[in-house]
Design an enzyme around this catalytic site. Structure first.
Site, short mmCIF file in Angstrom:
data_model
loop_
_atom_site.label_atom_id
_atom_site.label_comp_id
_atom_site.label_asym_id
_atom_site.label_seq_id
_atom_site.Cartn_x
_atom_site.Cartn_y
_atom_site.Cartn_z
CG ASN A 227 -15.94 7.59 3.02
OD1 ASN A 227 -15.85 8.35 3.78
ND2 ASN A 227 -16.90 6.90 2.38
CB CYS B 27 -17.90 4.01 -0.73
SG CYS B 27 -18.17 5.51 -0.34
C1 LIG Z 1 -10.90 -0.19 -3.44
C2 LIG Z 1 -10.07 0.97 -2.92
C3 LIG Z 1 -10.26 2.26 -3.03
C4 LIG Z 1 -9.82 3.34 -2.33
N1 LIG Z 1 -10.10 4.49 -2.82
C5 LIG Z 1 -9.61 5.53 -2.06
C6 LIG Z 1 -10.01 6.94 -2.36
O1 LIG Z 1 -10.87 7.20 -3.22
N2 LIG Z 1 -9.21 7.90 -1.51
C7 LIG Z 1 -8.53 7.53 -0.58
O2 LIG Z 1 -8.06 8.53 0.12
N3 LIG Z 1 -8.11 6.26 -0.42
C8 LIG Z 1 -8.71 5.48 -1.09
N4 LIG Z 1 -8.11 4.10 -0.65
C9 LIG Z 1 -7.00 3.86 0.08
C10 LIG Z 1 -5.78 3.91 -0.42
O3 LIG Z 1 -5.48 3.21 -1.54
C11 LIG Z 1 -4.77 3.77 0.61
O4 LIG Z 1 -5.00 4.64 1.81
C12 LIG Z 1 -3.42 3.56 0.23
O5 LIG Z 1 -2.33 3.26 1.10
C13 LIG Z 1 -2.95 4.85 -0.32
O6 LIG Z 1 -1.62 4.97 -0.87
P1 LIG Z 1 -0.94 6.17 -1.58
O7 LIG Z 1 -1.37 7.62 -1.04
O8 LIG Z 1 0.41 5.93 -1.68
O9 LIG Z 1 -1.31 6.26 -3.07
C14 LIG Z 1 -8.91 3.02 -1.57
C15 LIG Z 1 -8.42 1.79 -1.33
C16 LIG Z 1 -9.33 0.67 -2.01
C17 LIG Z 1 -8.96 -0.81 -1.63
#
Ligand SMILES: Cc1cc2nc3c(=O)[nH]c(=O)nc-3n(C[C@H](O)[C@H](O)[C@H](O)COP(=O)(O)O)c2cc1C
Length: 422
Positions: free
Chosen positions: A123, A156
């Site tokens: 975002n 979003c």
């Molecule tokens: C539907 C959904 C979409 C998401 N999209 C993003 C995204 O595009 N970018 C981002 O930085 N976090 C996004 N998040 C938040 C991350 O999934 C969250 O911070 C997670 O802990 C990231 O873990 P990782 O970095 O270990 O993969 C999203 C969460 C949800 C529920």
């Protein structure tokens, strides 16, 4: 000559499915690909799809038995590393030197003798947050290559920077960093999985300007086609003339009424070998056979009928169910058939009976069901349920994108043993 080895790290962004497209393109272009995915990434894409596309196992658990040293082996194995998409969480943790899961530990073990690209996706406010911006400059200073983000409408619904760079441009960055002489011939001779998708509503003519149609916009079908094409499938899209169209690279064929849909569908099934057919067109149950106006009986489609008569009698004739003939008409008899069922307040035994009927009478391998009662105004949040050939529910999925990914995973896992390279 050894192939160039790309380690793809996937984190939990909504754009995770785009990593599937990149993996598919890399494999098709002659790279060897291994994947490590965060546990959040696996909420968006499944292990089966990633294994199918990369033709390799997927690492996701630091403490998995026998794979405890993956964080070192994988990073040493790779000639180049790409994190796509990179979440704010991953970027901020990496900048702070945290290694509390497989992906951050892999990145911490990087020795900077080889390129490590990071493609952020988030975002706009998350991207512009001072913590994220500070982390990105810190990572640049350490020697990571941070790719640009694109501007546009984000998942979003907000608009701005932070969107994942086009995966084709990310591919170009990887290709630039690795000499092409280190790659083997593209695997173009091996076949890609091919799917046929029907989408949108039929429009049954009453005369040359009037018709009976339904409320299908074709948006779900178009969104499913986009996900399949981005995942590297070859997609034939038979869509309603006035319906939504996919933006990704698909072969598009139009239909207007029941007869033209039947013609296009059966000729595609007869000519091509499909691995799966996803039938989500809203097909007219009845077509107009006759119109009586001012006491005169006329064929539908004849010139515009006069509007000054007090009465118009339209005779409708029941159409045969197209879906029930798909398996028989299909050149590839082992093609998987996915049918759609829109129910209205059904649940429990009533729903099971309806799903069983779809499977038995229409010969569906899977039924994708959604209920009018569960449909909200926001199309991206529609709930879909997938039932298998035993009418057993496989899971609930949110939005066309969620259900598309689940369908791709079913097709990939069913074809994994076949000679497939997407
Ligand atoms: C539907 C959904 C979409 C998401 N999209 C993003 C995204 O595009 N970018 C981002 O930085 N976090 C996004 N998040 C938040 C991350 O999934 C969250 O911070 C997670 O802990 C990231 O873990 P990782 O970095 O270990 O993969 C999203 C969460 C949800 C529920």
């Amino acid at each position: 000559m050894s192939k160039s080895k790309v380690l793809v790290l996937i984190t939990g962004s909504i754009a995770a499915y785009k990593a599937c497209y990149l993996v598919s393109k890399l494999v098709q272009s002659g790279f060897l690909v291994k994947i490590a995915a965060s546990t959040s990434a696996l909420k968006f894409v499944g292990v089966a799809a990633l294994e199918g596309l990369s033709q390799n196992g997927v690492a996701y658990d630091s403490f998995e038995e026998g794979r405890a040293m993956d964080h070192i082996h994988l990073i040493r194995w790779a000639d180049i590393v790409i994190c796509i998409p990179a979440t704010a969480n991953f970027i901020n943790k990496l900048a702070a030197g945290i290694g509390d899961d497989l992906l951050t530990t892999i990145a911490l073990a990087h020795d900077f003798t080889k390129p490590f690209l990071i493609a952020p996706a988030m975002n706009t406010q998350m991207y512009l947050h001072p913590a994220t911006q500070k982390s990105l400059s810190q990572l640049r200073e350490y020697g990571f290559e941070i790719l640009e983000t694109a501007s546009g409408v984000l998942a979003c619904g907000e608009e701005g920077v932070g969107k994942l760079l086009d995966p084709d441009l990310i591919f170009d960055e990887i290709a630039k960093a690795v000499p092409s002489s280190d790659r083997l011939t593209p695997i173009s001779k091996q076949k890609r999985l091919r799917v046929l998708l029907t989408s949108g509503g039929t429009s049954e003519p009453i005369d040359s300007v009037r018709s009976i149609t339904n409320t299908s916009s074709g948006k779900t079908g178009a969104a499913i086609a986009d996900v399949f094409a981005e995942m590297g499938f070859e997609v034939d899209f038979i869509g309603a003339k006035n319906g939504a169209l996919p933006v990704a690279d698909c072969k598009i064929i139009h239909f207007s009424d029941f007869n033209s849909l039947r013609h296009e569908l059966f000729s595609a099934l007869d000519t091509n070998d499909y691995n799966a057919i996803i039938h989500c067109a809203a097909v007219a149950d009845f077509s107009v056979t006759n119109v009586t106006i001012g006491g005169k009986s006329l064929e539908p489609k004849s010139a515009k009928l006069p509007s000054d008569s007090d009465e118009m009698i339209i005779t409708l004739k029941k159409n045969p169910k197209l879906i029930s003939q798909i398996k028989a008409k299909s050149k590839n008899k082992s093609a998987l058939l996915f049918g759609f069922k829109l129910s209205d307040g059904l649940n429990g035994d009533e729903l099971t009976l309806e799903i069983e009927k779809q499977i038995k009478t229409n010969h569906c391998d899977f039924v994708i069901q959604n209920d009018i009662q569960e449909i909200s105004g926001d199309k991206t949040m529609h709930k879909y349920h997938i039932f298998d050939e035993n009418a057993k529910e496989q899971g609930e999925y949110i939005g066309a994108q969620g259900v598309s990914l689940a369908i791709t995973q079913i097709i990939l896992s069913r074809n994994m043993q076949n000679d497939f390279s997407a």
